[in-house]
Motif scaffolding. Sequence first.
Motif, PDB file in Angstrom:
ATOM      1  N   UNK A 206       0.833  -1.212   0.000  1.00 34.43           N
ATOM      2  CA  UNK A 206       0.000   0.000   0.000  1.00 34.43           C
ATOM      3  C   UNK A 206       0.862   1.253   0.000  1.00 34.43           C
ATOM      4  N   UNK A 207       1.901   1.270   0.847  1.00 34.10           N
ATOM      5  CA  UNK A 207       2.766   2.450   0.927  1.00 34.10           C
ATOM      6  C   UNK A 207       3.469   2.699  -0.401  1.00 34.10           C
ATOM      7  N   UNK A 208       3.998   1.651  -1.009  1.00 34.36           N
ATOM      8  CA  UNK A 208       4.707   1.810  -2.277  1.00 34.36           C
ATOM      9  C   UNK A 208       3.750   2.189  -3.399  1.00 34.36           C
ATOM     10  N   UNK A 209       2.516   1.674  -3.339  1.00 36.27           N
ATOM     11  CA  UNK A 209       1.542   2.028  -4.373  1.00 36.27           C
ATOM     12  C   UNK A 209       1.203   3.508  -4.313  1.00 36.27           C
ATOM     13  N   UNK A 210       1.030   4.049  -3.118  1.00 36.34           N
ATOM     14  CA  UNK A 210       0.762   5.483  -2.990  1.00 36.34           C
ATOM     15  C   UNK A 210       1.934   6.304  -3.532  1.00 36.34           C
ATOM     16  N   UNK A 211       3.152   5.821  -3.350  1.00 35.71           N
ATOM     17  CA  UNK A 211       4.314   6.525  -3.877  1.00 35.71           C
ATOM     18  C   UNK A 211       4.341   6.479  -5.402  1.00 35.71           C
ATOM     19  N   UNK A 212       4.117   5.281  -5.964  1.00 34.71           N
ATOM     20  CA  UNK A 212       4.179   5.131  -7.420  1.00 34.71           C
ATOM     21  C   UNK A 212       3.056   5.907  -8.100  1.00 34.71           C
ATOM     22  N   UNK A 213       1.911   6.043  -7.433  1.00 32.68           N
ATOM     23  CA  UNK A 213       0.792   6.794  -8.029  1.00 32.68           C
ATOM     24  C   UNK A 213       1.154   8.246  -8.298  1.00 32.68           C
ATOM     25  N   UNK A 214       2.182   8.771  -7.632  1.00 32.97           N
ATOM     26  CA  UNK A 214       2.581  10.150  -7.840  1.00 32.97           C
ATOM     27  C   UNK A 214       3.518  10.331  -9.032  1.00 32.97           C
ATOM     28  N   UNK A 215       3.960   9.221  -9.639  1.00 38.40           N
ATOM     29  CA  UNK A 215       4.815   9.351 -10.811  1.00 38.40           C
ATOM     30  C   UNK A 215       4.027  10.004 -11.934  1.00 38.40           C
ATOM     31  N   UNK A 216       4.723  10.780 -12.747  1.00 36.16           N
ATOM     32  CA  UNK A 216       4.053  11.557 -13.790  1.00 36.16           C
ATOM     33  C   UNK A 216       3.316  10.680 -14.787  1.00 36.16           C
ATOM     34  N   UNK A 217       3.935   9.579 -15.230  1.00 35.88           N
ATOM     35  CA  UNK A 217       3.288   8.764 -16.251  1.00 35.88           C
ATOM     36  C   UNK A 217       2.079   8.026 -15.703  1.00 35.88           C
ATOM     37  N   UNK A 218       2.070   7.703 -14.406  1.00 34.09           N
ATOM     38  CA  UNK A 218       0.903   7.058 -13.812  1.00 34.09           C
ATOM     39  C   UNK A 218      -0.242   8.049 -13.693  1.00 34.09           C
ATOM     40  N   UNK A 219       0.065   9.256 -13.240  1.00 30.70           N
ATOM     41  CA  UNK A 219      -0.984  10.282 -13.134  1.00 30.70           C
ATOM     42  C   UNK A 219      -1.547  10.619 -14.505  1.00 30.70           C
ATOM     43  N   UNK A 220      -0.673  10.657 -15.509  1.00 30.96           N
ATOM     44  CA  UNK A 220      -1.139  10.954 -16.865  1.00 30.96           C
ATOM     45  C   UNK A 220      -2.067   9.856 -17.376  1.00 30.96           C
ATOM     46  N   UNK A 221      -1.721   8.594 -17.102  1.00 32.47           N
ATOM     47  CA  UNK A 221      -2.563   7.487 -17.555  1.00 32.47           C
ATOM     48  C   UNK A 221      -3.934   7.539 -16.893  1.00 32.47           C
ATOM     49  N   UNK A 222      -3.977   7.866 -15.603  1.00 32.12           N
ATOM     50  CA  UNK A 222      -5.258   7.975 -14.916  1.00 32.12           C
ATOM     51  C   UNK A 222      -6.065   9.156 -15.429  1.00 32.12           C
ATOM     52  N   UNK A 223      -5.390  10.283 -15.700  1.00 28.25           N
ATOM     53  CA  UNK A 223      -6.094  11.468 -16.210  1.00 28.25           C
ATOM     54  C   UNK A 223      -6.670  11.240 -17.596  1.00 28.25           C
ATOM     55  N   UNK A 224      -6.081  10.334 -18.372  1.00 32.87           N
ATOM     56  CA  UNK A 224      -6.575  10.048 -19.711  1.00 32.87           C
ATOM     57  C   UNK A 224      -7.768   9.111 -19.708  1.00 32.87           C
ATOM     58  N   UNK A 225      -8.178   8.677 -18.536  1.00 37.97           N
ATOM     59  CA  UNK A 225      -9.366   7.841 -18.427  1.00 37.97           C
ATOM     60  C   UNK A 225      -9.111   6.351 -18.562  1.00 37.97           C
ATOM     61  N   UNK A 226      -7.864   5.933 -18.531  1.00 41.52           N
ATOM     62  CA  UNK A 226      -7.558   4.508 -18.596  1.00 41.52           C
ATOM     63  C   UNK A 226      -8.054   3.831 -17.325  1.00 41.52           C
ATOM     64  N   UNK A 227      -8.612   2.664 -17.479  1.00 41.73           N
ATOM     65  CA  UNK A 227      -9.192   1.946 -16.343  1.00 41.73           C
ATOM     66  C   UNK A 227      -8.150   1.774 -15.231  1.00 41.73           C
TER      67      UNK A 227
END
Length: 284
Positions: free
Chosen positions: A166-187
Amino acid sequence: MTGAVDAPEVVRRRPGRRVPPLGTAVAGIVFAAILVAAVAPGLLAGSPDAIDPAVALHAPGGAHPFGTDWLGRDVYARVVHGARTTLLIGIGSTVLACVTGAVWGLVAALGGRVVDQIAMRVADVFLSFPAILMALLVVAVLGPGTVNVTIAVTVALAPGFARIVRIRTHLVRQFAYVRAALDQGIAPWRVAWRHIAPNVLLPIGVLVVINIGTAIIIGSSLSFLGLGPENAVPDWGSMLAQSRNYLSAAWTLAVFPGLAVTATVLSISVLGRGLRVRTEEGPR
Protein backbone atom coordinates in the motif's frame (compact mmCIF):
# COMPACT_ATOMS: atom_id res chain seq x y z
CA MET A 1 1.90 18.44 -14.32
CA THR A 2 1.90 20.12 -10.94
CA GLY A 3 2.77 17.91 -8.02
CA ALA A 4 3.84 14.98 -10.22
CA VAL A 5 6.91 12.96 -9.44
CA ASP A 6 9.02 11.86 -12.38
CA ALA A 7 11.20 9.39 -10.52
CA PRO A 8 11.55 7.89 -7.08
CA GLU A 9 13.11 10.16 -4.53
CA VAL A 10 16.76 9.41 -3.89
CA VAL A 11 17.31 8.86 -0.19
CA ARG A 12 20.79 9.20 1.25
CA ARG A 13 21.44 6.24 3.47
CA ARG A 14 23.94 6.28 6.24
CA PRO A 15 26.66 3.70 5.79
CA GLY A 16 25.86 0.58 7.75
CA ARG A 17 27.18 -2.90 8.16
CA ARG A 18 27.47 -4.53 4.76
CA VAL A 19 27.14 -8.22 4.17
CA PRO A 20 30.46 -9.59 2.84
CA PRO A 21 30.13 -11.16 -0.63
CA LEU A 22 31.68 -14.36 0.73
CA GLY A 23 29.00 -14.55 3.42
CA THR A 24 26.27 -14.13 0.83
CA ALA A 25 27.84 -16.82 -1.36
CA VAL A 26 28.13 -19.26 1.54
CA ALA A 27 24.53 -18.57 2.55
CA GLY A 28 23.42 -19.19 -1.03
CA ILE A 29 25.29 -22.51 -1.13
CA VAL A 30 23.80 -23.65 2.18
CA PHE A 31 20.28 -22.73 1.12
CA ALA A 32 20.78 -24.40 -2.29
CA ALA A 33 21.96 -27.60 -0.58
CA ILE A 34 18.92 -27.62 1.70
CA LEU A 35 16.67 -26.91 -1.29
CA VAL A 36 18.16 -29.89 -3.14
CA ALA A 37 17.49 -32.04 -0.07
CA ALA A 38 13.87 -30.88 -0.15
CA VAL A 39 13.41 -31.51 -3.87
CA ALA A 40 15.07 -34.93 -4.07
CA PRO A 41 15.42 -36.44 -0.57
CA GLY A 42 15.38 -39.98 -1.96
CA LEU A 43 18.67 -39.34 -3.74
CA LEU A 44 20.43 -38.23 -0.56
CA ALA A 45 19.05 -40.57 2.09
CA GLY A 46 17.13 -43.79 2.60
CA SER A 47 13.67 -44.29 4.02
CA PRO A 48 12.83 -42.09 7.00
CA ASP A 49 10.30 -44.63 8.31
CA ALA A 50 12.39 -47.81 8.30
CA ILE A 51 12.25 -49.21 11.87
CA ASP A 52 15.04 -51.34 13.36
CA PRO A 53 14.69 -51.77 17.16
CA ALA A 54 18.07 -53.51 17.29
CA VAL A 55 19.86 -50.20 16.67
CA ALA A 56 17.53 -47.90 18.65
CA LEU A 57 19.17 -44.80 20.15
CA HIS A 58 22.57 -45.53 18.61
CA ALA A 59 25.11 -42.71 18.60
CA PRO A 60 26.15 -41.07 15.32
CA GLY A 61 28.62 -43.04 13.24
CA GLY A 62 28.95 -45.86 10.76
CA ALA A 63 25.81 -46.58 8.78
CA HIS A 64 23.91 -43.88 10.68
CA PRO A 65 25.90 -40.61 10.51
CA PHE A 66 23.32 -38.76 12.64
CA GLY A 67 22.48 -41.75 14.84
CA THR A 68 19.09 -43.39 15.30
CA ASP A 69 15.96 -42.54 17.27
CA TRP A 70 14.01 -44.58 19.83
CA LEU A 71 12.47 -46.73 17.07
CA GLY A 72 15.77 -47.33 15.29
CA ARG A 73 14.93 -44.95 12.45
CA ASP A 74 17.84 -43.19 10.76
CA VAL A 75 17.97 -39.57 11.97
CA TYR A 76 19.92 -38.43 8.90
CA ALA A 77 17.19 -39.75 6.60
CA ARG A 78 14.51 -38.06 8.68
CA VAL A 79 16.36 -34.72 8.71
CA VAL A 80 16.85 -34.83 4.92
CA HIS A 81 13.24 -35.81 4.25
CA GLY A 82 12.08 -33.25 6.83
CA ALA A 83 13.61 -30.51 4.67
CA ARG A 84 10.82 -31.03 2.14
CA THR A 85 8.03 -30.48 4.66
CA THR A 86 9.75 -27.56 6.38
CA LEU A 87 10.60 -25.70 3.16
CA LEU A 88 7.20 -26.49 1.68
CA ILE A 89 5.58 -24.68 4.59
CA GLY A 90 8.17 -21.87 4.63
CA ILE A 91 8.31 -21.09 0.92
CA GLY A 92 4.68 -21.90 0.17
CA SER A 93 3.24 -19.75 2.95
CA THR A 94 5.57 -16.84 2.12
CA VAL A 95 4.59 -16.86 -1.55
CA LEU A 96 0.91 -17.06 -0.64
CA ALA A 97 1.34 -14.25 1.89
CA CYS A 98 3.07 -12.10 -0.73
CA VAL A 99 0.31 -12.66 -3.30
CA THR A 100 -2.45 -12.12 -0.76
CA GLY A 101 -0.76 -9.07 0.72
CA ALA A 102 -0.09 -7.60 -2.73
CA VAL A 103 -3.74 -7.84 -3.72
CA TRP A 104 -4.77 -6.53 -0.30
CA GLY A 105 -2.41 -3.55 -0.51
CA LEU A 106 -3.27 -2.68 -4.12
CA VAL A 107 -7.00 -2.75 -3.40
CA ALA A 108 -6.48 -0.56 -0.33
CA ALA A 109 -4.38 2.00 -2.21
CA LEU A 110 -6.53 2.13 -5.35
CA GLY A 111 -10.01 1.52 -3.94
CA GLY A 112 -10.69 4.94 -2.53
CA ARG A 113 -10.54 6.46 0.94
CA VAL A 114 -13.24 4.27 2.53
CA VAL A 115 -11.81 1.01 1.17
CA ASP A 116 -8.33 2.12 2.21
CA GLN A 117 -9.41 2.84 5.77
CA ILE A 118 -11.30 -0.44 6.16
CA ALA A 119 -8.49 -2.54 4.64
CA MET A 120 -5.81 -0.94 6.80
CA ARG A 121 -7.81 -1.15 10.00
CA VAL A 122 -8.25 -4.87 9.38
CA ALA A 123 -4.49 -5.11 8.80
CA ASP A 124 -3.89 -3.25 12.06
CA VAL A 125 -5.99 -5.80 13.94
CA PHE A 126 -3.93 -8.66 12.51
CA LEU A 127 -0.63 -6.87 13.11
CA SER A 128 -1.55 -6.16 16.73
CA PHE A 129 -0.84 -9.84 17.44
CA PRO A 130 2.65 -11.33 17.22
CA ALA A 131 2.96 -13.44 14.08
CA ILE A 132 3.44 -16.69 16.00
CA LEU A 133 0.37 -16.00 18.14
CA MET A 134 -1.76 -15.20 15.08
CA ALA A 135 -0.64 -18.43 13.42
CA LEU A 136 -1.39 -20.32 16.63
CA LEU A 137 -4.91 -18.91 16.73
CA VAL A 138 -5.56 -19.93 13.12
CA VAL A 139 -4.26 -23.47 13.67
CA ALA A 140 -6.37 -23.75 16.82
CA VAL A 141 -9.43 -23.06 14.66
CA LEU A 142 -8.47 -25.12 11.58
CA GLY A 143 -6.64 -27.95 13.32
CA PRO A 144 -3.15 -29.37 12.72
CA GLY A 145 -1.80 -30.50 9.36
CA THR A 146 0.58 -29.28 6.66
CA VAL A 147 -2.07 -27.37 4.71
CA ASN A 148 -3.53 -25.73 7.82
CA VAL A 149 -0.10 -24.68 9.07
CA THR A 150 0.65 -23.16 5.67
CA ILE A 151 -2.63 -21.23 5.81
CA ALA A 152 -1.89 -20.10 9.37
CA VAL A 153 1.57 -18.76 8.48
CA THR A 154 0.10 -17.06 5.41
CA VAL A 155 -2.48 -15.26 7.55
CA ALA A 156 0.25 -14.18 9.98
CA LEU A 157 2.54 -12.71 7.28
CA ALA A 158 0.08 -11.31 4.71
CA PRO A 159 -0.83 -8.07 6.59
CA GLY A 160 2.82 -7.00 6.65
CA PHE A 161 3.07 -7.39 2.88
CA ALA A 162 -0.25 -5.55 2.46
CA ARG A 163 0.99 -2.52 4.38
CA ILE A 164 4.26 -2.30 2.44
CA VAL A 165 2.50 -2.71 -0.93
CA ARG A 166 0.00 0.00 0.00
CA ILE A 167 2.77 2.45 0.93
CA ARG A 168 4.71 1.81 -2.28
CA THR A 169 1.54 2.03 -4.37
CA HIS A 170 0.76 5.48 -2.99
CA LEU A 171 4.31 6.52 -3.88
CA VAL A 172 4.18 5.13 -7.42
CA ARG A 173 0.79 6.79 -8.03
CA GLN A 174 2.58 10.15 -7.84
CA PHE A 175 4.82 9.35 -10.81
CA ALA A 176 4.05 11.56 -13.79
CA TYR A 177 3.29 8.76 -16.25
CA VAL A 178 0.90 7.06 -13.81
CA ARG A 179 -0.98 10.28 -13.13
CA ALA A 180 -1.14 10.95 -16.87
CA ALA A 181 -2.56 7.49 -17.55
CA LEU A 182 -5.26 7.97 -14.92
CA ASP A 183 -6.09 11.47 -16.21
CA GLN A 184 -6.58 10.05 -19.71
CA GLY A 185 -9.37 7.84 -18.43
CA ILE A 186 -7.56 4.51 -18.60
CA ALA A 187 -9.19 1.95 -16.34
CA PRO A 188 -7.56 1.93 -12.89
CA TRP A 189 -7.11 -1.86 -12.97
CA ARG A 190 -5.22 -1.59 -16.27
CA VAL A 191 -2.98 1.16 -14.87
CA ALA A 192 -2.39 -0.94 -11.77
CA TRP A 193 -1.45 -4.00 -13.83
CA ARG A 194 0.80 -2.32 -16.39
CA HIS A 195 2.40 0.54 -14.47
CA ILE A 196 1.95 0.23 -10.72
CA ALA A 197 2.35 -3.50 -10.01
CA PRO A 198 5.80 -3.89 -11.66
CA ASN A 199 7.21 -0.93 -9.71
CA VAL A 200 5.66 -2.13 -6.45
CA LEU A 201 6.15 -5.89 -6.53
CA LEU A 202 9.66 -6.27 -7.95
CA PRO A 203 11.43 -4.60 -4.99
CA ILE A 204 9.46 -6.84 -2.60
CA GLY A 205 11.38 -9.89 -3.81
CA VAL A 206 14.05 -9.27 -1.17
CA LEU A 207 11.36 -9.11 1.53
CA VAL A 208 9.98 -12.44 0.31
CA VAL A 209 13.38 -14.10 0.77
CA ILE A 210 13.79 -12.71 4.28
CA ASN A 211 10.28 -13.76 5.29
CA ILE A 212 10.92 -17.37 4.28
CA GLY A 213 13.12 -17.64 7.36
CA THR A 214 10.38 -16.18 9.53
CA ALA A 215 7.86 -18.60 8.06
CA ILE A 216 10.16 -21.55 8.78
CA ILE A 217 10.53 -20.46 12.41
CA ILE A 218 6.76 -20.10 12.85
CA GLY A 219 6.02 -23.41 11.12
CA SER A 220 8.66 -25.27 13.15
CA SER A 221 7.34 -23.70 16.35
CA LEU A 222 3.82 -24.93 15.59
CA SER A 223 5.19 -28.40 14.84
CA PHE A 224 7.12 -28.33 18.12
CA LEU A 225 3.85 -27.64 19.93
CA GLY A 226 2.21 -30.62 18.21
CA LEU A 227 0.14 -28.50 15.80
CA GLY A 228 2.17 -29.14 12.67
CA PRO A 229 2.07 -31.89 10.03
CA GLU A 230 0.83 -35.37 10.82
CA ASN A 231 3.08 -37.57 12.97
CA ALA A 232 3.97 -39.80 10.01
CA VAL A 233 5.47 -36.83 8.12
CA PRO A 234 9.09 -36.01 9.06
CA ASP A 235 9.43 -32.40 10.16
CA TRP A 236 12.24 -30.60 11.97
CA GLY A 237 9.96 -29.03 14.57
CA SER A 238 8.25 -32.29 15.49
CA MET A 239 11.61 -34.07 15.60
CA LEU A 240 12.80 -31.53 18.16
CA ALA A 241 9.65 -32.03 20.22
CA GLN A 242 9.89 -35.82 20.17
CA SER A 243 13.59 -35.79 21.14
CA ARG A 244 12.84 -34.13 24.51
CA ASN A 245 11.95 -37.48 26.09
CA TYR A 246 15.30 -39.03 25.16
CA LEU A 247 17.82 -36.27 25.85
CA SER A 248 19.46 -38.19 28.69
CA ALA A 249 19.93 -41.31 26.56
CA ALA A 250 20.64 -39.71 23.16
CA TRP A 251 21.08 -35.94 23.28
CA THR A 252 22.13 -35.87 19.61
CA LEU A 253 18.49 -36.45 18.61
CA ALA A 254 17.82 -32.77 19.24
CA VAL A 255 21.11 -31.48 17.80
CA PHE A 256 20.71 -32.30 14.13
CA PRO A 257 17.14 -31.05 13.49
CA GLY A 258 18.02 -27.99 15.57
CA LEU A 259 21.12 -27.36 13.45
CA ALA A 260 19.04 -27.83 10.29
CA VAL A 261 16.56 -25.13 11.37
CA THR A 262 19.35 -22.80 12.49
CA ALA A 263 21.46 -23.23 9.34
CA THR A 264 18.44 -22.74 7.07
CA VAL A 265 17.14 -19.60 8.79
CA LEU A 266 20.62 -18.04 9.10
CA SER A 267 21.50 -18.73 5.48
CA ILE A 268 18.21 -17.24 4.28
CA SER A 269 18.72 -14.20 6.53
CA VAL A 270 22.26 -13.57 5.26
CA LEU A 271 21.17 -14.18 1.68
CA GLY A 272 18.29 -11.74 2.06
CA ARG A 273 20.52 -9.08 3.61
CA GLY A 274 22.99 -9.51 0.78
CA LEU A 275 20.25 -9.09 -1.81
CA ARG A 276 19.01 -6.00 0.04
CA VAL A 277 22.48 -4.44 -0.09
CA ARG A 278 22.71 -5.14 -3.82
CA THR A 279 19.25 -3.68 -4.38
CA GLU A 280 19.99 -0.50 -2.42
CA GLU A 281 23.32 0.04 -4.18
CA GLY A 282 21.82 -0.55 -7.61
CA PRO A 283 23.83 -1.06 -10.79
CA ARG A 284 27.24 0.57 -10.97
